[in-house]
Design an enzyme around this catalytic site. Sequence first.
Site, mmCIF file in Angstrom:
data_model
loop_
_atom_site.group_PDB
_atom_site.id
_atom_site.type_symbol
_atom_site.label_atom_id
_atom_site.label_comp_id
_atom_site.label_asym_id
_atom_site.label_seq_id
_atom_site.Cartn_x
_atom_site.Cartn_y
_atom_site.Cartn_z
ATOM 1 C CB ALA A 156 57.791 45.355 42.018
ATOM 2 C CE1 TYR A 157 53.252 44.171 35.001
ATOM 3 C CE2 TYR A 157 51.571 45.805 35.510
ATOM 4 C CZ TYR A 157 52.155 44.916 34.616
ATOM 5 O OH TYR A 157 51.646 44.789 33.350
ATOM 6 C CB SER A 158 52.954 50.425 39.837
ATOM 7 O OG SER A 158 51.740 49.732 40.057
#
Length: 250
Positions: A156-158
Amino acid sequence: MNTLDLKGRKAVITGGGRGMGFGIAQRFLQSGASVALWDISEDTLANAHKQLSSLGKVITQRVDVGDYASVEAGAAAVAQELGGIDLLVNAAGIAGVNTPLVDYPLDTWNSVININLNGSFHTSRAIVPYMLKGDYGRIVNIASMAGKDGNPNASAYSVSKAGVICLTKSLGKELANTGIRVNVICPAVIKTEMLDDVSEAQISYMLSKIPMGRMGSVEEISAMVGWMCSEECSYTTGAVFDLSGGRATY
């Protein structure tokens, strides 16, 4: 510390209550800008105001960047109180959790995308019209090396940071014939409070990718963002600036 020429500029810094946002606000104030700090925590904002108010004009607002109505109202209030908006730094962000994609909690995924990616869209959509009035502006989005490389167990962060990179390129091209420049910075690991939400294993993985073998500092990112928000950054837009200790390969 070299003083940047930001005299008379009015800045909005999201996530400005702590970490990178706080450090950037400090550098802006030392360089002559007025700043509006946006954060979700009123206590964090109050503490930041206490520490920064002696350096110049600081206003604080509780703004949820994931909620467009909150952002729109915040932008209007800043423009009225400061007399416009020249600079926008999107530093608000959350790390999410470290887990394989097949186990990733749906609600956490949505929160990470909403704050990290939608938040940058919301602030740009609300603030660009104020910059267009004066035909001048600098927007700096904070992405991450994870948005280039795709860190495992941080999908999700990436993904959110990859989206921020493309958002920057798209908006930079849209505004290229105006006085507004839009760029993005991709740090590797920066020593901030956000690391409290990241596992030791994930931190070790990220550090193993950095040839310098250390984390970056808030002061280092503040210096680069400060220049990116200055008039000297005039022929660069839609560009990606790396702050990775040698990790970046493209």
